[in-house]
Design a protein around this motif. Structure first.
Motif, PDB file in Angstrom:
ATOM      1  N   GLN A   1      -0.540 -12.443  -1.653  1.00  0.00           N
ATOM      2  CA  GLN A   1       0.210 -11.572  -2.555  1.00  0.00           C
ATOM      3  C   GLN A   1      -0.411 -10.176  -2.596  1.00  0.00           C
ATOM      4  OE1 GLN A   1       0.458 -12.936  -6.631  1.00  0.00           O
ATOM      5  NE2 GLN A   1       1.302 -10.990  -7.359  1.00  0.00           N
ATOM      6  N   VAL A   2       0.443  -9.151  -2.504  1.00  0.00           N
ATOM      7  CA  VAL A   2       0.020  -7.756  -2.675  1.00  0.00           C
ATOM      8  C   VAL A   2       1.013  -7.076  -3.612  1.00  0.00           C
ATOM      9  CG1 VAL A   2      -1.144  -7.541  -0.443  1.00  0.00           C
ATOM     10  CG2 VAL A   2       1.296  -7.045  -0.618  1.00  0.00           C
ATOM     11  N   HIS A   3       0.596  -5.995  -4.216  1.00  0.00           N
ATOM     12  CA  HIS A   3       1.499  -5.242  -5.094  1.00  0.00           C
ATOM     13  C   HIS A   3       2.372  -4.284  -4.287  1.00  0.00           C
ATOM     14  CE1 HIS A   3      -0.235  -6.870  -8.709  1.00  0.00           C
ATOM     15  NE2 HIS A   3      -1.459  -6.532  -8.324  1.00  0.00           N
ATOM     16  N   ASP A   4       1.819  -3.738  -3.199  1.00  0.00           N
ATOM     17  CA  ASP A   4       2.557  -2.823  -2.328  1.00  0.00           C
ATOM     18  C   ASP A   4       2.051  -3.005  -0.902  1.00  0.00           C
ATOM     19  OD1 ASP A   4       4.204  -1.085  -4.216  1.00  0.00           O
ATOM     20  OD2 ASP A   4       2.185  -0.815  -5.050  1.00  0.00           O
ATOM     21  N   PHE A   5       2.887  -2.679   0.057  1.00  0.00           N
ATOM     22  CA  PHE A   5       2.466  -2.669   1.454  1.00  0.00           C
ATOM     23  C   PHE A   5       1.885  -1.297   1.782  1.00  0.00           C
ATOM     24  CE2 PHE A   5       6.304  -5.597   1.835  1.00  0.00           C
ATOM     25  CZ  PHE A   5       5.537  -6.757   1.782  1.00  0.00           C
ATOM     26  N   PRO A   6       0.814  -1.220   2.575  1.00  0.00           N
ATOM     27  CA  PRO A   6       0.303   0.091   2.995  1.00  0.00           C
ATOM     28  C   PRO A   6       1.318   0.771   3.908  1.00  0.00           C
ATOM     29  CG  PRO A   6      -0.790  -1.672   4.201  1.00  0.00           C
ATOM     30  CD  PRO A   6       0.039  -2.343   3.153  1.00  0.00           C
ATOM     31  N   VAL A   7       1.555   2.058   3.680  1.00  0.00           N
ATOM     32  CA  VAL A   7       2.609   2.753   4.419  1.00  0.00           C
ATOM     33  C   VAL A   7       2.111   4.087   4.958  1.00  0.00           C
ATOM     34  CG1 VAL A   7       4.482   1.681   3.100  1.00  0.00           C
ATOM     35  CG2 VAL A   7       3.507   3.859   2.327  1.00  0.00           C
ATOM     36  N   THR A   8       2.856   4.585   5.939  1.00  0.00           N
ATOM     37  CA  THR A   8       2.660   5.929   6.479  1.00  0.00           C
ATOM     38  C   THR A   8       3.969   6.687   6.317  1.00  0.00           C
ATOM     39  OG1 THR A   8       1.018   5.253   8.120  1.00  0.00           O
ATOM     40  CG2 THR A   8       2.227   7.287   8.562  1.00  0.00           C
ATOM     41  N   PRO A   9       3.981   7.886   5.717  1.00  0.00           N
ATOM     42  CA  PRO A   9       5.226   8.636   5.576  1.00  0.00           C
ATOM     43  C   PRO A   9       5.787   9.025   6.937  1.00  0.00           C
ATOM     44  CG  PRO A   9       3.507   9.522   4.149  1.00  0.00           C
ATOM     45  CD  PRO A   9       2.837   8.567   5.096  1.00  0.00           C
ATOM     46  N   GLY A  10       7.110   8.962   7.064  1.00  0.00           N
ATOM     47  CA  GLY A  10       7.788   9.410   8.275  1.00  0.00           C
ATOM     48  C   GLY A  10       8.892  10.375   7.913  1.00  0.00           C
ATOM     49  N   ALA A  11       9.571  10.913   8.922  1.00  0.00           N
ATOM     50  CA  ALA A  11      10.627  11.898   8.662  1.00  0.00           C
ATOM     51  C   ALA A  11      11.792  11.282   7.914  1.00  0.00           C
ATOM     52  CB  ALA A  11      11.113  12.489   9.981  1.00  0.00           C
ATOM     53  N   ASN A  12      12.087  10.020   8.173  1.00  0.00           N
ATOM     54  CA  ASN A  12      13.251   9.385   7.565  1.00  0.00           C
ATOM     55  C   ASN A  12      12.887   8.421   6.444  1.00  0.00           C
ATOM     56  OD1 ASN A  12      15.065  10.581   9.495  1.00  0.00           O
ATOM     57  ND2 ASN A  12      14.174   9.186  10.986  1.00  0.00           N
ATOM     58  N   ALA A  13      11.764   7.782   6.550  1.00  0.00           N
ATOM     59  CA  ALA A  13      11.330   6.822   5.530  1.00  0.00           C
ATOM     60  C   ALA A  13       9.881   6.475   5.802  1.00  0.00           C
ATOM     61  CB  ALA A  13      12.196   5.562   5.566  1.00  0.00           C
TER      62      ALA A  13
END
Length: 529
Positions: free
Chosen positions: A499-511
């Motif tokens: 379980q995690v609260h959020d997934f690690p992300v990288t910003p992109g041009a569209n999402a």
């Protein structure tokens, strides 16, 4: 659309006599002739700053007419527009300006109340050494500074109000725009397209998406990415209006759709979910004829069926920076399950698709999953700017683009995208798309979203699932694994569900894009402890 212009300035010049506006920008109509005149004036202003054929001009702007005028101005000069996402910050901007060798930067220092000038000041000075001038865009009466990061600055309004450049140095085969690929563990590559293929793809999309008389396109994604850029260029190829705002606002977009007669749109699943949430009507957008979508959010796997229930028919798309964003589309008449997948039929009759086994190198039969390769003579990139080695590794000897995507072809000419090859898992000797496991996990009670990664173990690669729970739910890992064990082959069953609260992300041009590499690191650390 019988005669296709050879260059971008020709395209704009041929549209100048049209009665339909080129843009509806924050409710204000902008004629094709008006933007063409502005582009010529900006071209003259950039030429006075020393910009010539082959030079790079970085555009750090949102969806405003100045982005388009600057882009067409660069095309007239034979220069290359370098797209810079307004979500990028100092480290990313310094990398793009430095490696592209941009001579001029055009930016809006006060966009959304953010101090973009301060971000520039945080950039590594070495990365800005080849930057000679800064063009400052603004929408108030504040004077432009005389210098930005020690470089001479000039107000955009002053060059947009000057003389127009008469000389046209545009060349069909000349590079005209650079887009950055989204990278999670290393610097992004610079995808370079020429004028010929930007125009060819635009006309093919206009025809393939049915953009014609009486149509209008809502611009949801940003122009700095291929998704928004290709949507805009297809609209201009059809000579129709593009309805746009500087930044995405679902409420304003929903009003624009109804007020300005929008018939076409392409957007992410997240944007579509926001639009549907704002409108209570059974059919919120009855005038929309075509709505293409790209899946980015794991929690919105049912968006196509949800939209269908509201009278909005979504169509899955496929594209990539290297072959442009609207390379293929599903059929509106196809069942929901088929339209929910990325892929479909290429919009260009000249395009070809094949799947290759990544280990043996064998070209696979239809319905066998392998790496998708695309022959796209009318939309493929020139190459990765400044990186001939990466270009050679990505393009085959017979001209196909190696996509790095897992998918399969079909006998009727369609193809299906499954997942990124780097994300695909070889489990039990078989290539498996994590999406298959993720979808099943998300169907279980209490699970809002799921991401699956592979972890090397002594017995081979094993899947590990990360989940975000719905509000009020609790994770019972043994129970959930027991439920899944009756529905999945043993080699597909997750070793752990975390379980995690959020997934690690990288910003992109569209999402934003989920960083599966970081999830793998988390899983490996937990399994070692």
């Amino acid at each position: 659309m019988s005669t296709i212009p050879l260059t971008l300035p020709q395209l704009l010049a041929e549209r100048a006599a049209l009665r339909a506006p080129m843009l509806v920008e924050r409710g204000r109509p902008v004629a094709y002739r008006e933007l063409a005149d502005e582009a010529r004036r900006v071209a003259y202003g950039l030429s006075r700053l020393g910009v010539t054929a082959g030079d790079r001009v970085a555009l750090w702007l949102p969806n405003v007419p100045a982005w388009l005028a600057s882009f067409f101005a660069c095309a007239q000069l034979g220069a290359i527009a370098v797209s810079v996402n307004t979500r990028f910050r100092s480290h990313e901007v310094a990398d793009i300006i430095g490696r592209s060798g941009a001579k001029v930067l055009v930016f809006w220092p006060g966009f959304k109340g953010i101090d973009f000038a301060a971000m520039l000041a945080e950039c590594d000075p070495v990365a800005l050494e080849r930057l000679e001038s800064v063009v400052v865009y603004g929408e108030d009466d504040a004077p432009a500074p005389q210098a930005v990061v020690g470089k001479p600055a000039i107000a955009y309004r002053s060059i947009a109000a000057g003389a127009g450049l008469l000389q046209d140095s545009a060349n069909p085969g000349a590079g005209c725009v650079i887009f950055t690929t989204s990278g999670t563990t290393k610097a992004p590559k610079f995808v370079l397209h020429d004028q010929r293929n930007v125009i060819a793809h635009a006309y093919q999309v206009a025809r393939g998406f049915g953009i014609g008389d009486g149509c209008a396109m809502l611009l949801a994604p940003p122009l700095c990415g291929v998704f928004g850029f290709c949507s805009a260029m297809a609209t201009f190829a059809a000579g129709r209006p593009l309805v746009m705002r500087p930044a995405w606002d679902a409420d304003l977009a929903s009003q624009d759709i109804l007020r300005h007669g929008v018939t076409h749109a392409n957007a992410t699943d997240e944007a579509i979910a926001q639009l549907l949430a704002l409108r209570a009507a059974r059919q919120p957008f009855p005038g929309v004829r075509f709505f293409g979508y790209a899946a980015f959010s794991p929690a919105l796997g049912d968006i196509v069926s949800r939209a269908e229930a509201r009278g909005l028919k979504l169509v899955g798309l496929y594209g990539a920076s290297e072959v442009q964003a609207l390379f293929a589309r599903q059929d509106e008449a196809a069942p929901v399950a088929e339209r929910a997948t990325a892929g479909g039929r290429p919009v260009a009759g000249s395009a070809r698709v094949r799947a290759r086994d990544p280990e043996s190198g064998r070209v696979l039969a239809h319905a066998e999953a392998g790496e998708l390769e695309f022959l796209a003579p009318d939309s493929r990139m020139v190459g990765y700017y400044g990186d001939p080695q990466a270009s050679a590794q990505t393009l085959t000897e017979d001209g196909y683009y190696r996509s790095g995507d897992l998918g399969c072809t079909h006998a009727d000419g369609r193809f299906t995208f499954l997942t990124r090859m780097g994300d695909s898992l070889r489990l039990g000797g078989f290539l498996v798309s994590p999406l298959e496991i993720e979808t099943l996990v998300q169907e279980q009670p209490g699970i809002a979203a799921c991401q699956v990664v592979g972890i090397a173990r002594s017995e081979g690669l094993r899947p590990v699932a990360f989940v975000i729970l719905k509000h009020g739910a609790a994770l019972d890992e043994p129970s959930l694994l027991a439920q899944l064990s009756g529905k999945l082959a043993r080699y597909k069953l997750p070793l752990r569900i975390i379980q995690v609260h959020d997934f690690p992300v990288t910003p992109g041009a569209n999402a934003t894009k989920i960083q599966k590499g970081k999830l793998r690191e988390i899983a490996e650390a937990m399994l070692r402890s």
